[in-house]
Design a protein around this motif. Sequence first.
Motif, PDB file in Angstrom:
ATOM      1  N   ASN A   1     103.297 -24.675 -50.835  1.00  0.00           N
ATOM      2  CA  ASN A   1     102.370 -23.806 -50.112  1.00  0.00           C
ATOM      3  C   ASN A   1     101.013 -23.721 -50.791  1.00  0.00           C
ATOM      4  O   ASN A   1     100.024 -23.379 -50.170  1.00  0.00           O
ATOM      5  CB  ASN A   1     102.947 -22.390 -49.989  1.00  0.00           C
ATOM      6  CG  ASN A   1     104.079 -22.350 -48.982  1.00  0.00           C
ATOM      7  OD1 ASN A   1     103.893 -22.722 -47.829  1.00  0.00           O
ATOM      8  ND2 ASN A   1     105.262 -21.943 -49.420  1.00  0.00           N
ATOM      9  N   LYS A   2     101.043 -23.993 -52.072  1.00  0.00           N
ATOM     10  CA  LYS A   2      99.792 -23.975 -52.830  1.00  0.00           C
ATOM     11  C   LYS A   2      99.821 -25.071 -53.890  1.00  0.00           C
ATOM     12  O   LYS A   2     100.899 -25.619 -54.191  1.00  0.00           O
ATOM     13  CB  LYS A   2      99.575 -22.597 -53.458  1.00  0.00           C
ATOM     14  CG  LYS A   2     100.726 -22.114 -54.343  1.00  0.00           C
ATOM     15  CD  LYS A   2     100.420 -20.733 -54.881  1.00  0.00           C
ATOM     16  CE  LYS A   2     101.408 -20.286 -55.944  1.00  0.00           C
ATOM     17  NZ  LYS A   2     102.832 -20.343 -55.545  1.00  0.00           N
ATOM     18  N   LEU A   3      98.660 -25.356 -54.419  1.00  0.00           N
ATOM     19  CA  LEU A   3      98.483 -26.411 -55.414  1.00  0.00           C
ATOM     20  C   LEU A   3      99.521 -26.313 -56.538  1.00  0.00           C
ATOM     21  O   LEU A   3     100.152 -27.306 -56.908  1.00  0.00           O
ATOM     22  CB  LEU A   3      97.062 -26.255 -55.974  1.00  0.00           C
ATOM     23  CG  LEU A   3      96.369 -27.470 -56.540  1.00  0.00           C
ATOM     24  CD1 LEU A   3      96.436 -28.635 -55.565  1.00  0.00           C
ATOM     25  CD2 LEU A   3      94.910 -27.117 -56.822  1.00  0.00           C
TER      26      LEU A   3
ATOM     27  N   LEU B   1      99.469 -26.022 -44.824  1.00  0.00           N
ATOM     28  CA  LEU B   1      98.771 -25.268 -45.870  1.00  0.00           C
ATOM     29  C   LEU B   1      97.817 -24.267 -45.227  1.00  0.00           C
ATOM     30  O   LEU B   1      97.250 -24.543 -44.173  1.00  0.00           O
ATOM     31  CB  LEU B   1      97.968 -26.223 -46.755  1.00  0.00           C
ATOM     32  CG  LEU B   1      98.763 -27.212 -47.610  1.00  0.00           C
ATOM     33  CD1 LEU B   1      97.824 -28.238 -48.221  1.00  0.00           C
ATOM     34  CD2 LEU B   1      99.530 -26.482 -48.710  1.00  0.00           C
ATOM     35  N   SER B   2      97.633 -23.138 -45.866  1.00  0.00           N
ATOM     36  CA  SER B   2      96.622 -22.198 -45.382  1.00  0.00           C
ATOM     37  C   SER B   2      95.260 -22.867 -45.571  1.00  0.00           C
ATOM     38  O   SER B   2      95.111 -23.730 -46.436  1.00  0.00           O
ATOM     39  CB  SER B   2      96.676 -20.906 -46.190  1.00  0.00           C
ATOM     40  OG  SER B   2      96.191 -21.162 -47.504  1.00  0.00           O
TER      41      SER B   2
ATOM     42  N   ARG C   1      91.386 -26.077 -51.385  1.00  0.00           N
ATOM     43  CA  ARG C   1      91.561 -26.259 -52.836  1.00  0.00           C
ATOM     44  C   ARG C   1      92.090 -27.652 -53.150  1.00  0.00           C
ATOM     45  O   ARG C   1      91.647 -28.317 -54.078  1.00  0.00           O
ATOM     46  CB  ARG C   1      92.562 -25.228 -53.379  1.00  0.00           C
ATOM     47  CG  ARG C   1      91.974 -23.873 -53.694  1.00  0.00           C
ATOM     48  CD  ARG C   1      93.057 -22.961 -54.248  1.00  0.00           C
ATOM     49  NE  ARG C   1      93.338 -23.205 -55.655  1.00  0.00           N
ATOM     50  CZ  ARG C   1      94.531 -22.994 -56.230  1.00  0.00           C
ATOM     51  NH1 ARG C   1      95.541 -22.567 -55.510  1.00  0.00           N
ATOM     52  NH2 ARG C   1      94.697 -23.216 -57.510  1.00  0.00           N
TER      53      ARG C   1
ATOM     54  N   THR D   1      99.672 -32.436 -45.078  1.00  0.00           N
ATOM     55  CA  THR D   1      98.470 -32.524 -45.920  1.00  0.00           C
ATOM     56  C   THR D   1      97.435 -33.488 -45.334  1.00  0.00           C
ATOM     57  O   THR D   1      96.245 -33.315 -45.571  1.00  0.00           O
ATOM     58  CB  THR D   1      98.841 -33.023 -47.334  1.00  0.00           C
ATOM     59  OG1 THR D   1      99.655 -34.197 -47.197  1.00  0.00           O
ATOM     60  CG2 THR D   1      99.595 -31.960 -48.111  1.00  0.00           C
TER      61      THR D   1
ATOM     62  N   THR E   1      92.651 -21.935 -47.051  1.00  0.00           N
ATOM     63  CA  THR E   1      92.178 -21.806 -48.435  1.00  0.00           C
ATOM     64  C   THR E   1      92.872 -22.820 -49.339  1.00  0.00           C
ATOM     65  O   THR E   1      92.218 -23.494 -50.146  1.00  0.00           O
ATOM     66  CB  THR E   1      92.504 -20.388 -48.987  1.00  0.00           C
ATOM     67  OG1 THR E   1      92.285 -19.451 -47.944  1.00  0.00           O
ATOM     68  CG2 THR E   1      91.691 -20.058 -50.208  1.00  0.00           C
ATOM     69  N   GLU E   2      94.178 -22.949 -49.194  1.00  0.00           N
ATOM     70  CA  GLU E   2      94.914 -23.879 -50.048  1.00  0.00           C
ATOM     71  C   GLU E   2      94.596 -25.333 -49.694  1.00  0.00           C
ATOM     72  O   GLU E   2      94.512 -26.176 -50.584  1.00  0.00           O
ATOM     73  CB  GLU E   2      96.423 -23.620 -49.952  1.00  0.00           C
ATOM     74  CG  GLU E   2      96.876 -22.421 -50.753  1.00  0.00           C
ATOM     75  CD  GLU E   2      96.476 -22.497 -52.237  1.00  0.00           C
ATOM     76  OE1 GLU E   2      96.570 -23.587 -52.828  1.00  0.00           O
ATOM     77  OE2 GLU E   2      96.065 -21.464 -52.794  1.00  0.00           O
TER      78      GLU E   2
END
Length: 336
Positions: A160-162, A294-295, A301, A231, A297-298
């Motif tokens: 979900n995030k980096l 992914l959101s 990033r 992605t 924001t993510e």
Amino acid sequence: MQRRYLIAAVALAVATFGAAQAQDIKPRLIRFGYGLNEQSNQGRATKVFAEEVEKLSGGKMKIRPFGAASLGSDVQMQQALIGGAQEMMVGSTATLVGITKEMALWDTPFLVNNAKEADALLDGPVGEKVKAKLEEKGLVGLVYWENGFRNLTNNKRAVNKLEDLDGIKLRVMQNNVFLDSFKTLGANAVPLPFSELFSALETKAVDGQENPYNTILSSKFYEVQKYLTITNHVYSPWIVLVSKKYWDGLSKDEKAVLMNAAKKSRDFERKDTRDEAAKALADLKAKGMQINELSPTEAARMRDKLTRVNAGIAANVGMDLWHETQAQLAQLRARK
Ligand code: TK8
């Protein structure tokens, strides 16, 4: 006089011999290797290519397809083509970077936004220039097929995030841009040929991989991977290659047969791949994969981190080529 008759007689004999030989000549058998299964977009397009070659040559040229890397991995087949031990193949441009550094252009994360941009770039002057670089290395590139936008799968956790990539053992193609990209993201990136990937996932030698939906489906990665993260980090092309040693021995007509059939296969392949990709996500969900997006924001990033490899790619492929690519993309985007 005498001498002239002799020459004429010899010429006649040669011509007769040539004609006789042409009549019972065996069809030119062309071994065409590829990495995916027969029941994949790669397999289907290979079949179309083979049918087209047969038709256009009136049966004089025959494609013998070898799927599932039965002639070797991409890298092994490239070497066989260069040496003249194999005539043709289709494979990833990414695995060619060790031979032709300009191919790394296609590894640029987020280079194109959609298939239309990809087609314009690949079929336009930039794609031609990169393709032409192969010849000095013993390969002839005919056309680019679509592999597609790549997405991430793994068996450890939903990404979900980096930070979720931390420590995930991720198979990447045998290519430094991919290796660097995923190391930059925090994954434990391991280069591996595609032909070894399924068993590496199955035996848990690696936790994850990245490939287009089509391949995740046709190679049954859903059997050994639980999580899929959308992605779209890079658009991956395939390229149809001929051994230059073989190519140089063909007549002009024979070359035209291969080129025209390749173009036909390309048009078929891109449409088939896009149709399949449009449905693949639902299929993968039905097969039990857990899919997440992914959101914003993510995603930003990740994009920011990944595009840090761009400067290195530009330096490697050459600034002229890099600028020409960016200029064509800017032009395409302005036209909309
Ligand atoms: C197939 C490969 C494959 C590529 C990879 O031989 O290695 O992950 O995406 O399509 O070329």
